[in-house]
Design an enzyme around this catalytic site. Structure first.
Site, PDB file in Angstrom:
ATOM      1  N   GLY A   1       0.817  -1.204   0.000  1.00 55.02           N
ATOM      2  CA  GLY A   1       0.000   0.000   0.000  1.00 55.02           C
ATOM      3  C   GLY A   1       0.856   1.261   0.000  1.00 55.02           C
TER       4      GLY A   1
ATOM      5  N   ARG B   1       7.261   1.710   1.006  1.00 52.79           N
ATOM      6  CA  ARG B   1       7.529   0.270   1.158  1.00 52.79           C
ATOM      7  C   ARG B   1       7.961  -0.323  -0.180  1.00 52.79           C
ATOM      8  NH1 ARG B   1       8.657  -1.764   6.076  1.00 52.79           N
ATOM      9  NH2 ARG B   1       7.074  -1.167   7.549  1.00 52.79           N
TER      10      ARG B   1
ATOM     11  N   ARG C   1       2.294  11.297  -8.697  1.00 49.06           N
ATOM     12  CA  ARG C   1       1.611  11.380  -7.390  1.00 49.06           C
ATOM     13  C   ARG C   1       2.414  10.756  -6.252  1.00 49.06           C
ATOM     14  NH1 ARG C   1      -4.219  12.350  -7.308  1.00 49.06           N
ATOM     15  NH2 ARG C   1      -4.779  13.040  -9.381  1.00 49.06           N
TER      16      ARG C   1
ATOM     17  N   ARG D   1      -0.427  -8.570  -3.426  1.00 48.92           N
ATOM     18  CA  ARG D   1      -0.430  -7.489  -2.442  1.00 48.92           C
ATOM     19  C   ARG D   1       0.367  -7.930  -1.228  1.00 48.92           C
ATOM     20  NH1 ARG D   1      -2.120  -3.718   0.993  1.00 48.92           N
ATOM     21  NH2 ARG D   1      -3.296  -4.292   2.844  1.00 48.92           N
TER      22      ARG D   1
ATOM     23  N   SER E   1      -0.439  -4.827   5.399  1.00 48.53           N
ATOM     24  CA  SER E   1      -0.629  -5.072   6.818  1.00 48.53           C
ATOM     25  C   SER E   1      -2.117  -5.238   7.084  1.00 48.53           C
ATOM     26  CB  SER E   1      -0.059  -3.915   7.640  1.00 48.53           C
ATOM     27  OG  SER E   1      -0.753  -2.731   7.322  1.00 48.53           O
TER      28      SER E   1
ATOM     29  N   ASP F   1      -1.523  -4.777  13.894  1.00 49.06           N
ATOM     30  CA  ASP F   1      -2.218  -4.377  15.120  1.00 49.06           C
ATOM     31  C   ASP F   1      -3.297  -5.405  15.436  1.00 49.06           C
ATOM     32  OD1 ASP F   1      -3.100  -2.821  12.635  1.00 49.06           O
ATOM     33  OD2 ASP F   1      -4.892  -2.670  13.875  1.00 49.06           O
TER      34      ASP F   1
ATOM     35  N   ARG G   1       7.646  -4.238  12.431  1.00 52.33           N
ATOM     36  CA  ARG G   1       6.914  -4.248  11.156  1.00 52.33           C
ATOM     37  C   ARG G   1       7.871  -4.509  10.002  1.00 52.33           C
ATOM     38  NH1 ARG G   1       3.534  -0.304  13.413  1.00 52.33           N
ATOM     39  NH2 ARG G   1       4.685   1.444  12.563  1.00 52.33           N
TER      40      ARG G   1
HETATM   41  N1  HPA Z   1      -8.169  -1.828   9.984  1.00 52.34           N
HETATM   42  C1  HPA Z   1      -8.147  -1.693   8.674  1.00 52.34           C
HETATM   43  N2  HPA Z   1      -7.041  -1.834   7.967  1.00 52.34           N
HETATM   44  C2  HPA Z   1      -5.911  -2.129   8.603  1.00 52.34           C
HETATM   45  C3  HPA Z   1      -5.879  -2.286   9.963  1.00 52.34           C
HETATM   46  C4  HPA Z   1      -7.077  -2.137  10.685  1.00 52.34           C
HETATM   47  O1  HPA Z   1      -7.109  -2.259  11.920  1.00 52.34           O
HETATM   48  N3  HPA Z   1      -4.596  -2.570  10.310  1.00 52.34           N
HETATM   49  C5  HPA Z   1      -3.880  -2.584   9.185  1.00 52.34           C
HETATM   50  N4  HPA Z   1      -4.667  -2.331   8.128  1.00 52.34           N
END
Ligand code: HPA
Length: 235
Positions: A20, A24, A43, A87, A90, A205, A218
């Site tokens: 994303g 990265r 962009r 993809r 995270s 997370d 990470r």
């Molecule tokens: N929510 C949505 N997208 C995410 C999250 C999340 O908690 N963590 C990483 N991408």
């Protein structure tokens, strides 16, 4: 050149890794690829082509959310003849058994996105991973002992800051492991264009425990995921 990618024809490899975050993409190119060229800065959505173990591969940032990813995936499929996109992102864990830094291979991606609703006129489509890529990623993940890997459903939400987080409870009751924001549109577009796609996510997370990874953690697990993705796509 396509509308959002400033690369000449032939500058993008048939296989693309898609984080994303465009930085990265640069990190992947710097740390994993040889003979790197940057083909896109439009962009700030950086794209690079290089080689990994002698195979040509590109890395393209997607931005956050399905509308942004859909722009880049569509242009890669329709204007650069890209054959497969993995993809590398995270996600947030939704269930206690999935731990921070674990890797999830998304066999399918549920969604609340208006994009699928518009495309399928209100019918429910089931966006799924390419089985060959999924199997190759599974084999690559199982061959290493530094990551815990899960294969299963994720949820691609349109809103990071959702006003109704309790809506995920029903998804969890039906086997959804984690939440992110891009995979569902990627799977739908790959199916539409008869190409291959997979989403691999590391857990950054935990929505049950409230834990979060540090930036250093990470980076470490992101590296393992990138190796799994490169092996699955090119190995
Ligand atoms: N929510 C949505 N997208 C995410 C999250 C999340 O908690 N963590 C990483 N991408």
């Amino acid at each position: 050149m396509s509308t959002h990618i400033g690369a000449p024809a032939g500058a993008i490899a048939p296989h693309v890794l898609m984080p994303g975050d465009p930085l990265r993409a640069k990190w992947i190119a710097d740390n994993f690829l040889d003979e790197v060229t940057c083909y896109n800065e439009v962009r700030g959505m950086l794209g690079f082509t290089g080689t990994w173990q002698g195979h040509r591969v590109s890395v393209q940032g997607s931005g956050m959310g399905q509308p942004s990813l859909a722009i880049y995936a569509t242009e890669l499929f329709t204007e650069y003849d890209v054959q497969s996109i993995i993809r590398v992102g995270s996600c947030g864990a939704l269930v206690p058994k999935v731990g921070l830094r674990d890797v999830i291979l998304a066999s399918g991606a549920c969604t609340d996105s208006g994009m699928n609703r518009l495309r399928f006129h209100g019918l429910d489509y089931a966006p799924v991973a390419d089985f060959g890529l999924l199997r190759a990623a599974y084999d690559a993940a199982m061959a290493r002992d530094d990551v815990t890997t899960w294969t299963g459903l994720i949820f691609s939400g349109d809103q990071f800051y959702t006003p109704r987080p309790e809506l995920m409870e029903t998804m969890v009751e039906h086997g959804v492991l984690a939440i992110e924001m891009e995979a569902s549109a990627l799977y739908t577009l790959a199916a539409k264009h008869d190409r291959r796609a997979l989403a691999i996510c590391t857990v950054s997370d935990h929505l049950v425990t409230g834990e979060e990874t540090s930036a250093q953690e990470r980076e470490q697990t992101f590296g393992a995921m990138v190796e799994i993705a490169l092996t699955a796509g090119l190995g």
